[in-house]
Enzyme design. Structure first.
Site, PDB file in Angstrom:
ATOM      1  N   GLY A 262      -2.536   9.782   1.910  1.00  0.00           N
ATOM      2  CA  GLY A 262      -2.228  10.096   3.657  1.00  0.00           C
ATOM      3  C   GLY A 262      -0.275   9.642   3.394  1.00  0.00           C
ATOM      4  O   GLY A 262      -0.212   9.640   2.837  1.00  0.00           O
TER       5      GLY A 262
ATOM      6  N   LYS B  91      -3.017 -10.648   7.107  1.00  0.00           N
ATOM      7  CA  LYS B  91      -2.753  -8.559   8.306  1.00  0.00           C
ATOM      8  C   LYS B  91      -3.500  -8.628   9.847  1.00  0.00           C
ATOM      9  O   LYS B  91      -2.925  -7.963  10.003  1.00  0.00           O
ATOM     10  CB  LYS B  91      -3.291  -8.034   6.908  1.00  0.00           C
ATOM     11  CG  LYS B  91      -2.938  -6.408   7.094  1.00  0.00           C
ATOM     12  CD  LYS B  91      -1.500  -6.100   8.284  1.00  0.00           C
ATOM     13  CE  LYS B  91      -1.255  -5.288   8.256  1.00  0.00           C
ATOM     14  NZ  LYS B  91      -2.451  -3.811   9.237  1.00  0.00           N
TER      15      LYS B  91
ATOM     16  N   MET C 285       1.041   7.172   4.446  1.00  0.00           N
ATOM     17  CA  MET C 285       1.375   5.444   3.568  1.00  0.00           C
ATOM     18  C   MET C 285       1.532   5.737   1.938  1.00  0.00           C
ATOM     19  O   MET C 285       1.972   5.389   2.323  1.00  0.00           O
ATOM     20  CB  MET C 285      -0.231   4.396   3.843  1.00  0.00           C
ATOM     21  CG  MET C 285       0.332   3.692   6.204  1.00  0.00           C
ATOM     22  SD  MET C 285       1.737   3.099   6.466  1.00  0.00           S
ATOM     23  CE  MET C 285       1.108   1.700   5.647  1.00  0.00           C
TER      24      MET C 285
ATOM     25  N   ASN D 190      -6.792  -0.610   5.708  1.00  0.00           N
ATOM     26  CA  ASN D 190      -6.934  -1.698   6.675  1.00  0.00           C
ATOM     27  C   ASN D 190      -8.520  -2.334   6.449  1.00  0.00           C
ATOM     28  O   ASN D 190      -8.638  -2.062   7.213  1.00  0.00           O
ATOM     29  CB  ASN D 190      -7.421  -1.355   7.868  1.00  0.00           C
ATOM     30  CG  ASN D 190      -5.068  -0.652   8.181  1.00  0.00           C
ATOM     31  OD1 ASN D 190      -4.537  -1.869   7.752  1.00  0.00           O
ATOM     32  ND2 ASN D 190      -5.194  -0.125   9.178  1.00  0.00           N
TER      33      ASN D 190
ATOM     34  N   GLY E  50       3.777   0.726   8.441  1.00  0.00           N
ATOM     35  CA  GLY E  50       3.580   2.654   9.126  1.00  0.00           C
ATOM     36  C   GLY E  50       4.550   3.092   8.105  1.00  0.00           C
ATOM     37  O   GLY E  50       4.819   3.224   7.753  1.00  0.00           O
TER      38      GLY E  50
ATOM     39  N   ASP F 284      -6.261  12.366  -5.383  1.00  0.00           N
ATOM     40  CA  ASP F 284      -6.193  12.669  -3.497  1.00  0.00           C
ATOM     41  C   ASP F 284      -7.813  14.006  -3.095  1.00  0.00           C
ATOM     42  O   ASP F 284      -7.809  14.689  -3.815  1.00  0.00           O
ATOM     43  CB  ASP F 284      -5.156  12.523  -2.737  1.00  0.00           C
ATOM     44  CG  ASP F 284      -5.788  13.145  -0.811  1.00  0.00           C
ATOM     45  OD1 ASP F 284      -5.193  11.557  -0.459  1.00  0.00           O
ATOM     46  OD2 ASP F 284      -6.124  13.660  -0.244  1.00  0.00           O
TER      47      ASP F 284
ATOM     48  N   GLU G  50       0.092  -8.930  17.032  1.00  0.00           N
ATOM     49  CA  GLU G  50       1.040  -7.431  17.373  1.00  0.00           C
ATOM     50  C   GLU G  50       0.523  -6.904  19.057  1.00  0.00           C
ATOM     51  O   GLU G  50       1.237  -6.247  19.078  1.00  0.00           O
ATOM     52  CB  GLU G  50       1.132  -6.463  15.979  1.00  0.00           C
ATOM     53  CG  GLU G  50       0.926  -5.532  16.760  1.00  0.00           C
ATOM     54  CD  GLU G  50       0.823  -4.283  15.190  1.00  0.00           C
ATOM     55  OE1 GLU G  50       1.028  -4.198  14.061  1.00  0.00           O
ATOM     56  OE2 GLU G  50      -0.083  -2.650  16.170  1.00  0.00           O
ATOM     57  N   TYR G  51      -0.878  -6.964  18.394  1.00  0.00           N
ATOM     58  CA  TYR G  51      -1.333  -6.149  19.757  1.00  0.00           C
ATOM     59  C   TYR G  51      -1.026  -7.619  21.790  1.00  0.00           C
ATOM     60  O   TYR G  51      -0.603  -6.697  22.342  1.00  0.00           O
ATOM     61  CB  TYR G  51      -2.665  -6.526  20.366  1.00  0.00           C
ATOM     62  CG  TYR G  51      -3.732  -5.725  19.816  1.00  0.00           C
ATOM     63  CD1 TYR G  51      -3.217  -4.956  18.204  1.00  0.00           C
ATOM     64  CD2 TYR G  51      -5.227  -5.473  20.081  1.00  0.00           C
ATOM     65  CE1 TYR G  51      -3.609  -4.176  17.431  1.00  0.00           C
ATOM     66  CE2 TYR G  51      -5.671  -4.316  18.824  1.00  0.00           C
ATOM     67  CZ  TYR G  51      -5.337  -3.740  18.028  1.00  0.00           C
ATOM     68  OH  TYR G  51      -5.901  -3.098  17.026  1.00  0.00           O
TER      69      TYR G  51
END
Lengths: 339, 339, 339, 339
Positions: C9, C188, C11, C94, C122, C30, C195-196
């Site tokens: 994808g 992470k 990333m 993630n 990102g 993939d 970050e939020y």
């Protein structure tokens, strides 16, 4: 009816007493022989082991556990080897509802009904009755109805809610079959989450009143202290908190049982000098916030109440140090010493 | 005793009724002649103007204002021109305690006593009595004691707090002289701040129970949605919230008058379909949080309750858009459409 | 060195490109043959199955997964059947660090090293490099150092921290071996929790500036609306938010990469009209707050940021309705209609 | 251009230096003759009184105040008696924007322009330049543009925001005319509110990582302590926080100047042993939350950051005691001693 109780601490013993008073046949077991002997004198049938306890019961059996959460799991495992199809286990302690779901699956494989029962009432339950939040299969819950009815406070414990008519529901008597396995402890868990928030709400409000004399004290004047902008609006250095809690008990919107207790605590010790302010938490508040997070539901007050307990035990110390360090770095702000 | 009431809305009129029932001589005035006429029929002495009202009273006079906060200030100014040294004004409305402090200074210059009286009880006060939080000079508060005693719920409204002996204090009767001018409204302000938090605490808890069936619904599976980690632990899609509120009313730690009302609301409309969830706030909650901030006292729950009301009216919309915009910028995350 | 990438994808593909540029030998797979073909044209070795991928690698192998969290587990299981003792799997997606701990145990039983790698960067990573937070056994982490070094931004991406001397540490190059299995995704996870909060902090501040013209608008005057106490202090109805974000980018304490992005978003669409304010969350923020709760550590801001995202999606609606219902019950307050 | 500076503390003196370097004619005054003498040696014109300062300036004058907020008001009053129509006062300190609004009204009555200028940059400003947020009348702001341009960091201090073309705006140079009087300090106030939240966000996150070894420590097992449900998921007792802060500086979403400073602080003192964690606040954070409340805008993070500072100084102690007292009352829970 016949019921067995395992775990005769303050809660378990008082529940047995309440059941005995209402004519139930109580079989009891505890790791402490003294606890068993004590209740035997009050009319219970004592047993010296789980095995003996189960052997003394007629099928279908019902064994109620009132144990610390850490021990409940092992006891359930033992019991499952002793019980027969159609019997029932009731966990009346403070287990996580997740454990209920897991244990009910295992019990169900042996056709034993697993009932979870969240119990509120604390040291007051013997006198006031216990608020019971029940989860599990209908078969067992229906069979145990007489026990729930005895333990619950009964319909007279509160005025009837306007609009309710006909025979009182179980909820109106103080017990509720909330849903399948775990539902009882789930509702009890949220109940405790709410309880934490109610407690913290009164605590914060009283703290603001306690601080209302900030303008009557000499103000610190240095670059590290935000001055009080209008000291004349903070002159109240002598409001009697015990009387405030008392006056709110009558006619106000914030009246509650927790307020009654707060008023009593402040009457006995107006400055609460006997306390250090280290507030424990016993798990349910954590699980409530975790449930909110996993459901994707916002619960800012319930979580703030939990965090204030953590903070009362010093959990924020390192985070505070990080902020002091940042202030020193970017602004040359030297930390004020603790006074 | 003789007392004048200005402002005959729901609160003021009911307070006059409660006073009349207890034999007080009530003089009344309102901008609405109908309101005055109505109470005249119930035994009050009506007046067609503030001037006529004051003229009908014997010195030392006592004029109680039960007016919207926005009108109170102007009415006080008018009254001060009509009253004489030794008279008293009582502001029983929802004024800011800061206005009390300012107005009491002015009144004091004319030797008129200014009394602030925070009043809780709402539409239920006529029947239950009013919880009164009073600030101001001793002279007037002492003189007005019979009025406070009549309006308050009385000592029987709640069981006596254990440990209290002897004659009940005024607080035990439901009214309290909290301190100098503004202290009454200050305590009432904090009372309302607590009220907001109690309400929000129940609301959050019920919302978590309402969401407990999250695992029983099909899960969205896309990069913008955090999946429920353990759906099996969220199977409760049929817990009856009205019954939950009802069961908590008896024997539980979270019992309160607000819970009683919540149970009634859920009984009447289990899904609360008639509401849109737009929660108003009338000022005291804001002032409470501001007081906490100015005192340098932490009040996370009280402020969270206030903010949840703001958010219910859409105040966070732009902040949410900022976050959606940031997510698009750094991660290419396209906002999910509202479903 | 030789490295295999599974999951091409946005990333994964960009990471392969960054590795190819630096001379690494990349084998790729993939489920989409097109994705494989695309990278073959850029110099990667394509495979049509996991089996073919593994067969093309020399032992000890290293297979990097860049997959949606929901698929990672099954792929790891498949891979473990294909790999040999001494090989390594890297999960760069993630995943929850708890899954890492569980999977590493399984892999360890086959002497396969399981490495978790939290990856930040990102859509900007190809150009800026990726910040890598790595957990797992030394053996594999040491072997993979050249890959981490290539993917990371490198030491020049930021000025050296004063006081640091000698050879730059891996952290100074933008990657860190944080600890044993799961430690990378744990760090992470907290990174995303922070970050939020950073995002929400800017959002709240900008929202307050946006509301600073509240006094310039006509005030609603009814019993359900708290009036603005001093409208004259809220006259700012024309502050340019895009310029505010821009000015903060230079010389201020709040400068950050997120602020840079915020400034860009506001420049492009000053009213953020294209957004509805429905803010998604992808899991890490939830896990961060849960970790805080389980550790008994207070995290009010991180959790508030999470809750504001839930609320942006309407999670508080029922709680708000409960409060409206309570207000109607105790005060006769009729809800204001949504305007 | 000619400019006068009053207040030669760290901030004021450095600003004079930056202005002198760029060729401006600086007249300076401070209550400390040494401070004046020092800057005279660097090329400034010293004055021994406000009167002498003003007398040395050519009309239309511009006098910049860089004073503690508590002194600014009195100095403005003095200055207004010395200045002439068309002159300007700039308040570059940390005044409340409300004071600006009030003072600008007075100044305007004498045709003196009152300019408020929020100044960010702290001890780093001499080198990095100052971020300036300006409010007040166009006449003075336009005239003072050369001074703002010199003090600001300049356009090269940050990469240009994509999409911005043509001549850089003042905001791109690091200063912004935000709006009428008070708008500068209003934007600076919110800037500081955001700053508090950014700081607390990093602090909370690092604290969670610091607590990630909770499962590696022996667990307390008593009724007052919630046990860690899954100790195996909290094994990380050796994550190097200084290296974590460092790795986040490159390529991650949470990079910022505050993070740079945090990394430096942790490098110098990894355990932050030199700090006690008593975090001061200087006013702007309070005013920001008050502004949010008065606007009716939700600001949970900004207020939580403020409250965490209050709590770091012990403001919650009494509230915590209330909760301990309540727990003792309803559950017989005896407080655990502080360890």
């Amino acid at each position: 009816m016949q019921i067995a109780m395992v775990g005769l601490g303050r809660m378990g013993a008082n529940m047995v007493r309440r059941l005995l008073r209402d004519g139930h046949e109580c079989h009891v077991y505890d790791v402490s022989p003294d606890a068993v002997a004590g209740l035997e004198q009050e009319g219970a049938h004592g047993a010296r082991s789980l095995k003996e306890l189960v052997a003394g019961l007629a099928a279908p059996r019902a064994v109620w556990l009132m144990l610390p959460a850490a021990i409940t799991g092992a006891t359930v495992t033992q019991l499952l080897d002793l019980l027969s199809p159609g019997d029932a286990i009731v966990d009346g302690g403070n287990s996580s509802y997740r454990d209920d779901i897991d244990r009910a699956e295992v019990a169900s494989g042996r056709d034993v009904d697993y009932v979870d029962c969240g119990t509120s009432g604390g040291v007051w339950g013997l006198e006031r009755g216990y608020c019971l939040m029940v989860g599990g299969p209908d078969r067992a819950v229906n069979r145990l109805t007489p026990v729930f009815a005895t333990l619950a406070p009964g319909v007279d414990a509160a005025p009837r809610t306007p609009g309710r008519t006909g025979d009182p529901t179980p909820a109106e008597q103080g017990w509720l079959h909330c849903g399948p396995s775990g539902a009882g402890h789930f509702v009890k868990m949220v109940h405790n989450g709410i309880e934490y928030a109610l407690m913290a709400a009164y605590a914060e409000g009283l703290n603001i009143i306690k601080g209302a004399g900030a303008g009557a004290r000499p103000q610190e004047a240095d670059a590290e202290t935000a001055p009080l902008r209008d000291p004349r609006y903070y002159p109240y250095d002598a409001i009697d908190l015990a009387e405030v809690a008392e006056v709110w008990r009558r006619g106000s919107v914030v009246g509650s049982w927790l307020l009654d207790l707060t008023a009593e605590a402040l009457r006995a010790d107006p400055g609460l000098e006997q306390f250090t302010g280290r507030v424990s938490d016993s798990g349910e508040g954590r699980w409530t916030s975790i449930a909110a997070i996993e459901e994707g539901v916002s619960a800012p007050l319930l979580t703030a109440a939990l965090y204030s307990r953590f903070a009362s035990r010093g959990s924020e110390l390192f985070a505070d140090k990080v902020q002091s360090a940042q202030r020193l770095e970017f602004g040359g702000h030297v930390e004020k010493p603790r006074s």
